[in-house]
Scaffold this active site. Structure first.
Site, PDB file in Angstrom:
ATOM      1  N   SER A 421      -4.649   2.725   1.122  1.00  0.00           N
ATOM      2  CA  SER A 421      -5.991   2.757   1.701  1.00  0.00           C
ATOM      3  C   SER A 421      -6.548   4.192   1.670  1.00  0.00           C
ATOM      4  O   SER A 421      -6.571   4.820   0.620  1.00  0.00           O
ATOM      5  CB  SER A 421      -5.946   2.183   3.119  1.00  0.00           C
ATOM      6  OG  SER A 421      -7.231   1.900   3.582  1.00  0.00           O
ATOM      7  N   ASP A 537      -7.307  -3.977   0.182  1.00  0.00           N
ATOM      8  CA  ASP A 537      -6.742  -2.788   0.824  1.00  0.00           C
ATOM      9  C   ASP A 537      -5.217  -2.897   0.962  1.00  0.00           C
ATOM     10  O   ASP A 537      -4.697  -3.835   1.568  1.00  0.00           O
ATOM     11  CB  ASP A 537      -7.388  -2.676   2.205  1.00  0.00           C
ATOM     12  CG  ASP A 537      -7.007  -1.407   2.948  1.00  0.00           C
ATOM     13  OD1 ASP A 537      -6.002  -0.786   2.584  1.00  0.00           O
ATOM     14  OD2 ASP A 537      -7.719  -1.054   3.895  1.00  0.00           O
TER      15      ASP A 537
END
Length: 678
Positions: A421, A537
């Site tokens: 992320s 993500d």
């Protein structure tokens, strides 16, 4: 396997090389020699098989052997090494029990063998032999109790370039020097030349005697020991005995780096096949790559089932060439993975240094990118790599910059970085060569809240509130068309395939594409559709991907977890409530604009709270923190910045976020230094 080799005609000198026979007199040695069989084993041959009936006492005359127990899945367990002069198979020979271990030749090896019945008779007739055997067994039992190996492991690394001028000798010498610097262990640089007129020791003069081989080693002229020899390619003797020459020093060194001549003759090919790891140095042009591919094919044909791609590695040398090829073109020509691309050496970054008759090498500037890459490789080879994990956390990930600032300032080596992320975004920018100061400049672009509007491109909320085009545009401005191959530091980016519910670790292709996938917060940023995959993500299921480093064999892991604990979130909420209460105490009469501004802002905030993005991210981060706590157990050093009072979306608090990360890293510095130096 074959019987008595031609260069062992007299058994007495052989027996004198085995410590267990050192105390015997001439008559006793002769008695033993009548029962000795001398046997050749080729690399990969099984000398004794686990579970096979007891047959004989063995001792290693030359070469290397290792013992192991085969697990249920066929994996090798309880591995130990047998070096020159050591004996094995003793327990089985004495008790008659089946062999408990398998003994396999690592190199071409010469072994003496005494039938177990004859060995039993010798023990009864020669008391001194029984005493020596008892002492040997006691030492072995002690090592088993203390879980220590009876012999050190030695790794032989052969460096070969099929075309002259590829920089192989420069690479070999600097690899040996850096292995010494990074490990502090005993390293031998063994340089062979096929120029029979060079001012070096003649290989044919020493190849038949281990003591002469060891006596030819030069010590003190370099941080590593040096054995520099020449051979005549027209003389057939070295090829037949080169395996004994290569294995002779293994008792005394942890690593032997072989620098081989460019000609592919029998001596070079035999040396390559006797090595544990082969580094083929090539230039990034078609001629060199085709020649390298030819060598790979020859090795595959010679080694057959023992050929392993992870042990035959292609290095692109650091010599400047014209018409350089991109990684995709190299892969197409070579049809083989490139293990390492060395940075190009500039003329000001090296100097020639002669240290012994007939031997000179290129000394590289320690500050050069070439030297940094070799140091990193040395730590990888010696399994002392330092890995850094940068976890997810949206805006909180800006704290990673402060951590990086401390690592850079203190000269902490990082050999591979993994990001998830926001951690993936920071890691990618750092991996391509941006230092902490540059990262801070990038972060300061968001100090003005309006800058977020250029990155966040709101769309009709079908797959996410933000389309991602603005993020890609920003990333391209920083990373351009750079790929993972362009990194100064090896990088892994963690993403997640929602369709197949599995983690996807990206290590190839465009960096922009990888980071865009890893920051696709579900429900907030549109996922990336790629074939039959929906990529989101990476932090959703792996916010602190320490497992990626552990799977790579990295032994020293530093992890940075920026996610807030429940206690920290609770503290932040109470602090926010206190601040609101204080603001309500401001009177209109004393501060009318402040009074009106606060109430209008508060009303607007109440109208927008709760909102979809905030609910989604807070929900995800609550579960991610629990996952990260488990992942943190794989880290040797965990850095957890105090980010209380900062929300996940407050990118504009760059200054505070970086400062908090720096403070946390500074506190962890003693533990980090202890980890790196152990």
């Amino acid at each position: 396997m074959s019987a008595l080799p031609s260069f062992f005609n007299n058994k007495l000198p052989i027996l004198k090389q085995i410590p267990i026979f050192h105390g015997l007199n001439w008559f006793e040695l002769n008695r033993v020699s009548r029962h000795v069989e001398i046997v050749d084993f080729n690399k990969g041959d099984i000398i004794c098989l686990q579970g096979a009936p007891a047959d004989a006492f063995y001792a290693l005359v030359s070469g290397r052997v290792y013992s192991y127990v085969s697990g249920q899945a066929g994996e090798k367990q309880d591995v130990d090494f047998i070096l020159r002069g050591m004996s094995f198979g003793i327990i089985s020979a004495l008790t008659g029990e089946n062999h408990s271990h398998t003994y396999e030749a690592i190199n071409d090896s010469v072994v003496i063998r005494i039938n177990k019945d004859n060995f039993s008779k010798l023990l009864q007739s020669i008391p001194k032999l029984a005493v020596a055997l008892s002492q040997s067994l006691s030492l072995r039992m002690r090592s088993q109790v203390t879980h220590t190996r009876s012999a050190q492991e030695c790794t032989i690394i052969a460096v070969y370039a099929p075309v002259a001028g590829s920089g192989a000798s420069t690479y070999a010498a600097n690899l040996a020097l850096n292995l010494k610097e990074q490990t502090g262990k005993k390293i031998l640089l063994l340089s062979l030349s096929s120029d029979k007129d060079e001012e070096r020791r003649d290989l044919s003069e020493i190849i038949e005697d281990d003591h002469l081989i060891l006596g030819a080693i030069t010590r003190g002229v370099l941080p590593v020991d040096l054995l520099s020899v020449r051979f005549d390619a027209q003389n057939p003797m070295p090829a037949g005995k080169i395996s004994r020459f290569v294995a002779a020093p293994v008792n005394d060194y942890h690593y032997i780096v072989l620098d081989l001549p460019n000609e592919m003759d029998d001596v070079v090919m035999k040396t390559l096949t006797q090595s544990d790891v082969i580094h083929l140095v090539s230039l990034d042009n078609e001629k060199n790559l085709e020649a390298t591919r030819h060598v790979i094919d020859k090795l595959a044909g010679r080694l057959k089932e023992r050929f392993r791609a992870d042990r035959v590695q292609v290095i692109i040398g650091g010599v400047n060439t014209e018409n350089r090829l991109v990684p995709q073109e190299i892969k197409k020509i070579l049809n083989y993975d490139v293990f390492l691309v060395l940075p190009h050496l500039q003329s000001a970054e090296f100097a020639y240094k002669k240290v012994a008759p007939g031997f000179a090498f290129v000394e590289v500037d320690a500050k050069s990118e070439y030297a940094k890459t070799i140091r990193r490789l040395s730590r990888q080879i010696s399994r002392v790599m330092v890995g850094l994990v940068l976890g997810g956390g949206a805006a909180l990930g800006m704290a990673h910059i402060g951590v990086i600032r401390v690592l850079e300032r203190e000269g902490i080596p990082v050999d591979v970085v993994v990001g998830s992320s926001m951690g993936a975004l920071i890691a990618s920018l750092w991996a391509v060569g941006n230092n902490a100061a540059s990262l801070e400049e990038f972060g300061r672009e968001f100090e003005n809240k309006s800058a977020l509007l250029h990155v966040c491109d709101p769309i009709f909320p079908v797959a996410g509130l933000i389309g991602g085009e603005g993020i890609v545009h920003w990333l391209k401005g920083k990373l351009g068309g750079k790929t993972f191959h362009d990194g100064k530091i090896p990088l892994r980016v963690v993403t997640y395939d929602l369709f197949h519910r599995k983690e996807v670790v990206v290590s190839d292709g465009l960096l922009v594409d990888a980071v865009r996938k890893s920051v696709a917060i579900p429900g907030v940023i549109t996922p990336v559709m790629e074939g039959r995959q929906m990529i989101i993500d990476g932090g959703v299921l792996n916010p602190l991907p320490t497992n990626v480093l552990a799977d790579m064999g990295v032994k020293k892991i530093i992890a940075v977890n920026v996610l807030q604990s429940p206690e920290e979130v609770d503290w932040s909420q109470k602090k926010a409530d206190e601040d609101i209460a204080k603001s309500f105490d401001v009177s209109f009469s004393r501060h009318p604009f402040k009074f009106l501004g606060f109430r209008m802002g508060w009303l607007l905030s109440r109208m927008l709270t709760p909102n979809i993005a905030d609910i989604v991210v807070r929900t995800l981060q609550a579960s991610e923190y629990v996952i990260a706590e488990t992942s943190a157990k794989q880290a040797d050093v965990l850095i957890h910045p105090d980010l209380r009072g900062i929300n996940w979306f407050e990118l504009y608090k760059v200054n505070e976020l970086i400062q908090r990360g720096e403070e946390a890293a500074q506190k962890a510095l003693p533990a980090i230094k202890a980890l790196v130096n152990k």
